[in-house]
Motif scaffolding. Structure first.
Motif, PDB file in Angstrom:
ATOM      1  N   ASN A  58      45.848  14.737  72.792  1.00 39.62           N
ATOM      2  CA  ASN A  58      45.625  14.378  74.194  1.00 39.62           C
ATOM      3  C   ASN A  58      46.931  14.040  74.899  1.00 39.62           C
ATOM      4  O   ASN A  58      47.134  14.407  76.060  1.00 39.62           O
ATOM      5  CB  ASN A  58      44.659  13.200  74.303  1.00 39.62           C
ATOM      6  CG  ASN A  58      43.221  13.617  74.106  1.00 39.62           C
ATOM      7  OD1 ASN A  58      42.891  14.791  74.236  1.00 39.62           O
ATOM      8  ND2 ASN A  58      42.376  12.665  73.787  1.00 39.62           N
ATOM      9  N   ILE A  59      47.812  13.345  74.214  1.00 37.26           N
ATOM     10  CA  ILE A  59      49.125  13.022  74.796  1.00 37.26           C
ATOM     11  C   ILE A  59      49.900  14.307  75.035  1.00 37.26           C
ATOM     12  O   ILE A  59      50.523  14.488  76.088  1.00 37.26           O
ATOM     13  CB  ILE A  59      49.904  12.063  73.878  1.00 37.26           C
ATOM     14  CG1 ILE A  59      49.198  10.709  73.822  1.00 37.26           C
ATOM     15  CG2 ILE A  59      51.339  11.901  74.353  1.00 37.26           C
ATOM     16  CD1 ILE A  59      49.774   9.770  72.777  1.00 37.26           C
ATOM     17  N   ALA A  62      39.205  13.465  71.354  1.00 37.80           N
ATOM     18  CA  ALA A  62      39.989  12.286  71.719  1.00 37.80           C
ATOM     19  C   ALA A  62      40.040  11.283  70.577  1.00 37.80           C
ATOM     20  O   ALA A  62      41.030  10.595  70.386  1.00 37.80           O
ATOM     21  CB  ALA A  62      39.412  11.628  72.957  1.00 37.80           C
ATOM     22  N   VAL A  63      38.972  11.189  69.821  1.00 36.00           N
ATOM     23  CA  VAL A  63      38.927  10.217  68.733  1.00 36.00           C
ATOM     24  C   VAL A  63      39.728  10.705  67.542  1.00 36.00           C
ATOM     25  O   VAL A  63      40.498   9.963  66.936  1.00 36.00           O
ATOM     26  CB  VAL A  63      37.458   9.937  68.331  1.00 36.00           C
ATOM     27  CG1 VAL A  63      37.392   9.067  67.093  1.00 36.00           C
ATOM     28  CG2 VAL A  63      36.717   9.291  69.470  1.00 36.00           C
ATOM     29  N   ASP A  64      39.552  11.963  67.210  1.00 32.12           N
ATOM     30  CA  ASP A  64      40.204  12.493  66.008  1.00 32.12           C
ATOM     31  C   ASP A  64      41.656  12.871  66.239  1.00 32.12           C
ATOM     32  O   ASP A  64      42.454  12.865  65.305  1.00 32.12           O
ATOM     33  CB  ASP A  64      39.435  13.708  65.495  1.00 32.12           C
ATOM     34  CG  ASP A  64      38.056  13.347  64.977  1.00 32.12           C
ATOM     35  OD1 ASP A  64      37.204  14.251  64.940  1.00 32.12           O
ATOM     36  OD2 ASP A  64      37.840  12.168  64.624  1.00 32.12           O
ATOM     37  N   TYR A  65      42.016  13.257  67.447  1.00 29.13           N
ATOM     38  CA  TYR A  65      43.362  13.745  67.722  1.00 29.13           C
ATOM     39  C   TYR A  65      43.951  13.079  68.967  1.00 29.13           C
ATOM     40  O   TYR A  65      44.124  13.724  69.994  1.00 29.13           O
ATOM     41  CB  TYR A  65      43.354  15.259  67.921  1.00 29.13           C
ATOM     42  CG  TYR A  65      42.824  16.020  66.736  1.00 29.13           C
ATOM     43  CD1 TYR A  65      41.538  16.533  66.755  1.00 29.13           C
ATOM     44  CD2 TYR A  65      43.609  16.209  65.617  1.00 29.13           C
ATOM     45  CE1 TYR A  65      41.040  17.220  65.669  1.00 29.13           C
ATOM     46  CE2 TYR A  65      43.119  16.896  64.524  1.00 29.13           C
ATOM     47  CZ  TYR A  65      41.840  17.400  64.552  1.00 29.13           C
ATOM     48  OH  TYR A  65      41.354  18.068  63.481  1.00 29.13           O
ATOM     49  N   MET A  67      51.148  15.634  78.674  1.00 28.53           N
ATOM     50  CA  MET A  67      52.570  15.920  78.934  1.00 28.53           C
ATOM     51  C   MET A  67      52.765  17.363  79.369  1.00 28.53           C
ATOM     52  O   MET A  67      53.582  17.637  80.259  1.00 28.53           O
ATOM     53  CB  MET A  67      53.397  15.614  77.685  1.00 28.53           C
ATOM     54  CG  MET A  67      53.513  14.134  77.400  1.00 28.53           C
ATOM     55  SD  MET A  67      54.393  13.775  75.877  1.00 28.53           S
ATOM     56  CE  MET A  67      55.980  14.440  76.222  1.00 28.53           C
ATOM     57  N   LEU A  68      52.012  18.289  78.775  1.00 30.13           N
ATOM     58  CA  LEU A  68      52.107  19.690  79.166  1.00 30.13           C
ATOM     59  C   LEU A  68      51.658  19.885  80.614  1.00 30.13           C
ATOM     60  O   LEU A  68      52.306  20.601  81.385  1.00 30.13           O
ATOM     61  CB  LEU A  68      51.272  20.561  78.226  1.00 30.13           C
ATOM     62  CG  LEU A  68      51.340  22.060  78.484  1.00 30.13           C
ATOM     63  CD1 LEU A  68      52.759  22.572  78.266  1.00 30.13           C
ATOM     64  CD2 LEU A  68      50.362  22.786  77.596  1.00 30.13           C
TER      65      LEU A  68
END
Length: 141
Positions: free
Chosen positions: A14-15, A7-10, A19-20
């Motif tokens: 997560n979005i 979550a921190v790096d990417y 959405m998927l």
């Protein structure tokens, strides 16, 4: 203090996953409603057959939907095509009825047909623009 490195790096990842998941839920409900409507629309199933498929699709959704698509997917497409053809025929019949009788039906023809013939004559050069305007004015009065 434990952090989620993903979550921190990417955060964009997560979005993307959110959405998927949302897309898959919408797809799932669409497929579920499509199959339920197809079950009720099917004329070759008896009442018990419809009830059995409906219970299977609602109680065991993943297995029920996959089984329905495998067993009846091809006929599902045929029923969709038949319904589309019936709808198209009904729309064409309504348009013919709303347009009024034509010369082919034994009537005198509608103004739309007369205007179309006038436009064809003008395009072919059989009548001039002035003659076209005069004839069109007479038709529209």
């Amino acid at each position: 203090m434990e952090t989620n490195l993903l979550a921190v790096d990417y955060p964009v990842l997560n979005i993307f996953w959110t959405m998927l998941e949302l897309f898959l839920w919408i797809l799932w409900f669409f497929l579920l409603f499509k199959i339920i409507t197809d079950i009720f629309r099917s004329h070759d199933l008896s009442g018990w057959g419809k009830a059995g498929w409906l219970v299977l699709v609602i109680i065991l959704p993943l297995i029920g939907i996959l089984a329905y698509l495998i067993a009846r997917g091809q006929s599902m497409g045929k029923r969709d095509l038949e319904q589309a053809q019936q709808t198209e025929a009904a729309v064409k019949a309504y348009i013919r009825e709303a347009a009024g009788p034509t010369a082919a039906d034994g009537g005198s023809g509608s103004h739309v047909d007369d205007l179309a013939r006038l436009a064809d004559l003008r395009e072919k050069g059989a009548i001039s623009d002035e003659e076209y305007q005069k004839a069109k004015d007479k038709l529209l009065v």
